[in-house]
Design a protein around this motif. Structure first.
Motif, PDB file in Angstrom:
ATOM      1  N   LEU A 240      -6.222   9.976   5.449  1.00 25.43           N
ATOM      2  CA  LEU A 240      -6.357  10.397   4.056  1.00 25.43           C
ATOM      3  C   LEU A 240      -4.976  10.811   3.557  1.00 25.43           C
ATOM      4  O   LEU A 240      -4.359  11.729   4.109  1.00 25.43           O
ATOM      5  N   ALA A 241      -4.488  10.122   2.541  1.00 19.02           N
ATOM      6  CA  ALA A 241      -3.135  10.382   2.038  1.00 19.02           C
ATOM      7  C   ALA A 241      -3.157  10.461   0.519  1.00 19.02           C
ATOM      8  O   ALA A 241      -4.057   9.941  -0.136  1.00 19.02           O
ATOM      9  N   VAL A 300       9.051  23.690   6.545  1.00 19.22           N
ATOM     10  CA  VAL A 300       7.786  23.463   7.248  1.00 19.22           C
ATOM     11  C   VAL A 300       6.994  22.349   6.583  1.00 19.22           C
ATOM     12  O   VAL A 300       6.447  21.463   7.259  1.00 19.22           O
ATOM     13  N   GLU A 301       6.941  22.350   5.265  1.00 21.18           N
ATOM     14  CA  GLU A 301       6.191  21.321   4.558  1.00 21.18           C
ATOM     15  C   GLU A 301       6.825  19.947   4.769  1.00 21.18           C
ATOM     16  O   GLU A 301       6.126  18.940   4.887  1.00 21.18           O
ATOM     17  N   ARG A 302       8.173  19.897   4.826  1.00 17.85           N
ATOM     18  CA  ARG A 302       8.850  18.611   5.063  1.00 17.85           C
ATOM     19  C   ARG A 302       8.460  18.028   6.415  1.00 17.85           C
ATOM     20  O   ARG A 302       8.266  16.817   6.548  1.00 17.85           O
ATOM     21  N   ILE A 303       8.344  18.890   7.424  1.00 21.57           N
ATOM     22  CA  ILE A 303       7.924  18.420   8.755  1.00 21.57           C
ATOM     23  C   ILE A 303       6.511  17.844   8.673  1.00 21.57           C
ATOM     24  O   ILE A 303       6.209  16.788   9.251  1.00 21.57           O
ATOM     25  N   GLY A 304       5.634  18.536   7.948  1.00 22.91           N
ATOM     26  CA  GLY A 304       4.269  18.044   7.779  1.00 22.91           C
ATOM     27  C   GLY A 304       4.223  16.704   7.073  1.00 22.91           C
ATOM     28  O   GLY A 304       3.426  15.827   7.427  1.00 22.91           O
ATOM     29  N   ILE A 305       5.079  16.519   6.087  1.00 26.09           N
ATOM     30  CA  ILE A 305       5.119  15.247   5.353  1.00 26.09           C
ATOM     31  C   ILE A 305       5.623  14.116   6.248  1.00 26.09           C
ATOM     32  O   ILE A 305       5.118  12.982   6.187  1.00 26.09           O
ATOM     33  N   GLU A 306       6.586  14.407   7.103  1.00 27.33           N
ATOM     34  CA  GLU A 306       7.067  13.387   8.046  1.00 27.33           C
ATOM     35  C   GLU A 306       5.952  12.979   9.002  1.00 27.33           C
ATOM     36  O   GLU A 306       5.796  11.795   9.332  1.00 27.33           O
ATOM     37  N   ARG A 307       5.187  13.949   9.458  1.00 25.94           N
ATOM     38  CA  ARG A 307       4.051  13.625  10.334  1.00 25.94           C
ATOM     39  C   ARG A 307       3.009  12.812   9.577  1.00 25.94           C
ATOM     40  O   ARG A 307       2.360  11.923  10.147  1.00 25.94           O
ATOM     41  N   ILE A 313       1.614   5.034   8.919  1.00 25.57           N
ATOM     42  CA  ILE A 313       2.059   3.783   9.542  1.00 25.57           C
ATOM     43  C   ILE A 313       1.083   3.337  10.627  1.00 25.57           C
ATOM     44  O   ILE A 313       0.807   2.148  10.785  1.00 25.57           O
ATOM     45  N   GLN A 314       0.529   4.302  11.369  1.00 24.82           N
ATOM     46  CA  GLN A 314      -0.330   3.986  12.509  1.00 24.82           C
ATOM     47  C   GLN A 314      -1.796   3.782  12.135  1.00 24.82           C
ATOM     48  O   GLN A 314      -2.592   3.364  12.985  1.00 24.82           O
ATOM     49  N   ALA A 315      -2.163   4.026  10.894  1.00 20.29           N
ATOM     50  CA  ALA A 315      -3.571   3.993  10.498  1.00 20.29           C
ATOM     51  C   ALA A 315      -4.133   2.577  10.480  1.00 20.29           C
ATOM     52  O   ALA A 315      -3.443   1.617  10.134  1.00 20.29           O
ATOM     53  N   ASP A 316      -5.420   2.459  10.859  1.00 22.37           N
ATOM     54  CA  ASP A 316      -6.145   1.205  10.663  1.00 22.37           C
ATOM     55  C   ASP A 316      -6.512   1.053   9.195  1.00 22.37           C
ATOM     56  O   ASP A 316      -6.511  -0.052   8.658  1.00 22.37           O
ATOM     57  N   MET A 317      -6.856   2.180   8.557  1.00 26.70           N
ATOM     58  CA  MET A 317      -7.268   2.161   7.160  1.00 26.70           C
ATOM     59  C   MET A 317      -6.710   3.383   6.442  1.00 26.70           C
ATOM     60  O   MET A 317      -6.750   4.488   6.981  1.00 26.70           O
ATOM     61  N   LEU A 318      -6.178   3.154   5.249  1.00 27.67           N
ATOM     62  CA  LEU A 318      -5.641   4.226   4.420  1.00 27.67           C
ATOM     63  C   LEU A 318      -6.604   4.516   3.274  1.00 27.67           C
ATOM     64  O   LEU A 318      -7.019   3.606   2.550  1.00 27.67           O
ATOM     65  N   LEU A 319      -6.976   5.791   3.128  1.00 25.21           N
ATOM     66  CA  LEU A 319      -7.710   6.221   1.942  1.00 25.21           C
ATOM     67  C   LEU A 319      -6.729   6.977   1.065  1.00 25.21           C
ATOM     68  O   LEU A 319      -6.344   8.099   1.395  1.00 25.21           O
ATOM     69  N   MET A 320      -6.268   6.323  -0.004  1.00 31.39           N
ATOM     70  CA  MET A 320      -5.360   7.004  -0.910  1.00 31.39           C
ATOM     71  C   MET A 320      -6.188   7.764  -1.934  1.00 31.39           C
ATOM     72  O   MET A 320      -6.860   7.181  -2.794  1.00 31.39           O
ATOM     73  N   PRO A 346       0.596  -1.112   0.337  1.00 34.56           N
ATOM     74  CA  PRO A 346      -0.029  -1.609   1.570  1.00 34.56           C
ATOM     75  C   PRO A 346      -0.910  -2.826   1.295  1.00 34.56           C
ATOM     76  O   PRO A 346      -1.328  -3.067   0.163  1.00 34.56           O
ATOM     77  N   GLU A 347      -1.182  -3.587   2.343  1.00 33.54           N
ATOM     78  CA  GLU A 347      -2.080  -4.728   2.211  1.00 33.54           C
ATOM     79  C   GLU A 347      -3.449  -4.258   1.748  1.00 33.54           C
ATOM     80  O   GLU A 347      -3.890  -3.154   2.079  1.00 33.54           O
ATOM     81  N   ALA A 348      -4.134  -5.120   1.005  1.00 34.27           N
ATOM     82  CA  ALA A 348      -5.439  -4.759   0.453  1.00 34.27           C
ATOM     83  C   ALA A 348      -6.439  -4.430   1.557  1.00 34.27           C
ATOM     84  O   ALA A 348      -7.295  -3.550   1.394  1.00 34.27           O
ATOM     85  N   LYS A 349      -6.322  -5.097   2.716  1.00 33.02           N
ATOM     86  CA  LYS A 349      -7.285  -4.861   3.787  1.00 33.02           C
ATOM     87  C   LYS A 349      -7.082  -3.497   4.449  1.00 33.02           C
ATOM     88  O   LYS A 349      -7.980  -3.012   5.147  1.00 33.02           O
ATOM     89  N   ARG A 350      -5.909  -2.864   4.217  1.00 32.81           N
ATOM     90  CA  ARG A 350      -5.631  -1.546   4.829  1.00 32.81           C
ATOM     91  C   ARG A 350      -5.776  -0.401   3.843  1.00 32.81           C
ATOM     92  O   ARG A 350      -5.693   0.754   4.246  1.00 32.81           O
ATOM     93  N   LEU A 351      -5.991  -0.691   2.579  1.00 34.23           N
ATOM     94  CA  LEU A 351      -5.957   0.358   1.559  1.00 34.23           C
ATOM     95  C   LEU A 351      -7.257   0.404   0.777  1.00 34.23           C
ATOM     96  O   LEU A 351      -7.728  -0.614   0.267  1.00 34.23           O
ATOM     97  N   LEU A 352      -7.844   1.590   0.718  1.00 32.39           N
ATOM     98  CA  LEU A 352      -8.993   1.846  -0.138  1.00 32.39           C
ATOM     99  C   LEU A 352      -8.629   3.014  -1.041  1.00 32.39           C
ATOM    100  O   LEU A 352      -8.240   4.081  -0.562  1.00 32.39           O
ATOM    101  N   ILE A 353      -8.725   2.804  -2.346  1.00 32.65           N
ATOM    102  CA  ILE A 353      -8.313   3.804  -3.328  1.00 32.65           C
ATOM    103  C   ILE A 353      -9.511   4.690  -3.680  1.00 32.65           C
ATOM    104  O   ILE A 353     -10.592   4.189  -3.997  1.00 32.65           O
ATOM    105  N   ILE A 354      -9.299   5.999  -3.609  1.00 29.08           N
ATOM    106  CA  ILE A 354     -10.365   6.969  -3.871  1.00 29.08           C
ATOM    107  C   ILE A 354     -10.004   7.776  -5.113  1.00 29.08           C
ATOM    108  O   ILE A 354      -9.030   8.544  -5.107  1.00 29.08           O
ATOM    109  N   ALA A 355     -10.780   7.576  -6.168  1.00 29.48           N
ATOM    110  CA  ALA A 355     -10.570   8.325  -7.411  1.00 29.48           C
ATOM    111  C   ALA A 355     -11.424   9.592  -7.356  1.00 29.48           C
ATOM    112  O   ALA A 355     -12.643   9.541  -7.583  1.00 29.48           O
TER     113      ALA A 355
END
Length: 483
Positions: A240-241, A300-307, A313-320, A346-355
């Motif tokens: 979830l991003a 601290v927040e910058r470290i969290g954003i890097e993670r 990058i490693q996700a099978d599926m991104l929920l934006m 991202p490719e359409a198969k990896r991205l699902l947009i959540i409004a």
């Protein structure tokens, strides 16, 4: 009981002579900790004599439970319980197997296991019982893997599929395909060896081509089933991003069915990744909530954003996840926002947009703008789901869309599968495609035969007919001790 240890002869063993040199192994087969029953399993030529010495009994009947006391060398009682004897080859491993069922608890179990070691057994390695069963042809590699998959199953559907694989259903499908490949190879080899025989003129009669095409079609069917089995076994990693305060943590809580993430109105509340595994509609989702993506001077927040970016990058599926009311005001489209947040779309198969916060679209103008935006997303091959983490509206649609997007629709008789199974099936399909081309285009019998040989070898890797030692070590090394 006489304190002198009993030297009892091992009953006539039905094991192969080559197996007699293997040491007798033992391990605790139940989870360590406080419990009603704890089981120690032994396998090997000395298992029977160890059980007799341990209990003071002179004999055990196969497949009959015997109540016994378990003794130390000085005659003191360690514990009491049941002894079960399975005479090889009619046992799980194919060797003589003893199960000692005592009381649960780390102290008692460890004392009993230590006594078994004193009597000549050695500690079993991870998966060593299952490996011996495989080595003694009691089960094939798919069935051996199914044992671990059944134990590790995260859903009822995955457990049921693993048991079907353990019973041999998946292996039967593979073996049927192997038989078809063997018959194909026989016809082709006969045509190469006896080119003057009219009844084996496979280059012109079309029989081999038909059989080859049938085998290709069946491989594709099994591959489709295996893909569903892999999703059942492994699930998918969903990240979830989005921007801060878009509702990512609220969505995680909704999907998890509990308050796993802290939710506040303060931007940047989530400063690290937070993982939660849930099973929704039979699909296992490994969810990761992430820090809101933005420019910040907070260390601290910058470290969290890097993670967060690493998880993306490693996700099978991104929920934006985005705030539909805020982004409408800023006149930015969801796809433009995705490009800003992720650096590229991202490719359409990896991205699902959540409004998110769709419940706040309380006027027709905002609703119209949202509908236009959603249509633009659809026109570019992407999908958007409108939800409200506050009311729960749209969550069911989100789950259904997510399952459809990853192609998860397992039939009731689905079978568990692993990545290596898919790889072997894909390579088999590629070799069959090569064989088809060599047959129909180049009429090259020798090359057809070689492609079929490679296809058979690839397919045989699944059940263990052709398997390298390092592959076997990796597979059985992932098992728990005592299995």
């Amino acid at each position: 009981m006489d304190t002198q240890e009993l030297a009892l002869a091992v009953p006539e063993s039905s094991n192969n002579a080559g197996l007699s040199s293997l040491p007798t192994i033992a391990a605790i087969a139940t989870p360590l900790g406080r419990g009603g029953v704890g089981v120690i399993r032994l396998s090997g030529t000395r298992a029977y004599s160890i059980a007799c010495t341990l209990t003071g009994k002179s004999a055990f009947k196969p497949r009959m439970a015997s109540f016994c006391r378990f003794y130390q060398a000085d005659g003191t009682v360690i514990d009491e319980g049941l002894v079960l004897y399975f005479k090889g080859p009619h046992s799980f491993t194919g060797e003589d197997v003893i199960e000692l069922q005592g009381h649960g608890g780390m102290i008692l179990q460890n004392q009993l296991l230590a006594r078994v070691f004193e009597l000549g057994a050695k500690q079993a390695g991870a998966g060593e019982f299952s490996y011996r069963a495989f080595d003694n042809d009691k089960l094939d590699l798919v069935q051996a893997e199914a044992i671990a998959d059944a134990i590790d199953a995260t859903s009822a559907a995955a457990a049921s599929s693993a048991i079907r694989s353990l019973s041999g259903e998946f292996s039967q499908k593979i073996n049927q395909l192997l038989e078809q490949l063997i018959h194909l190879r026989l016809h082709v080899e006969a045509a190469i060896d006896f080119p003057d025989e009219e009844d084996v003129d496979f280059l012109s009669d079309g029989v081999i081509q038909d059989k080859l095409e049938q085998t290709k079609a069946k491989i594709q069917q099994v591959l489709a089933t295996a893909k569903q089995g892999q999703l059942l076994r492994d699930g998918i990693h969903v990240v979830l991003a989005g921007r801060p305060n878009a509702g990512k943590s609220s969505l995680l809580n909704r999907l998890a069915g509990q308050e796993r993430a802290i939710v506040t109105d303060v931007a940047g509340t989530t400063r690290d990744t937070l993982q939660e595994t849930v099973v929704l509609n039979g699909l296992t989702l490994h969810l990761t909530d992430t820090a809101g993506l933005r420019e910040t001077e907070d260390t601290v927040e910058r470290i969290g954003i890097e993670r967060a970016r690493t998880a993306i990058i490693q996700a099978d599926m991104l929920l934006m996840v985005y705030d539909v009311t805020r982004d409408l005001e800023e006149e930015i489209t969801p796809l433009q926002l995705a490009e800003q947040l992720f650096g590229e779309l991202p490719e359409a198969k990896r991205l699902l947009i959540i409004a998110n916060k769709s419940d706040l679209l309380n006027n027709s103008s905002n609703q119209e703008i949202t509908a236009i935006s959603q249509q633009q997303i659809h026109n570019r091959g992407y999908e958007q789901v409108n939800v409200s983490c506050e009311t729960g509206a749209g969550i069911d649609e989100l789950i259904e869309t997510l399952c459809a997007k990853v192609g998860f629709h397992p039939p009731e008789n689905s079978l568990i599968a692993r990545t290596r199974h898919l790889d072997a099936l894909r390579r088999t399909a590629e070799y069959l495609a090569e064989a088809h081309e060599q047959l129909t285009v180049f009429k090259a019998g020798e090359l057809v035969a070689e492609s079929l040989r490679q296809a058979q070898r690839s397919l045989g890797e699944i059940t263990g007919e052709f398997s390298a030692d390092d592959l076997l070590g990796k597979i059985f090394g992932s098992f728990c001790i005592g299995k």
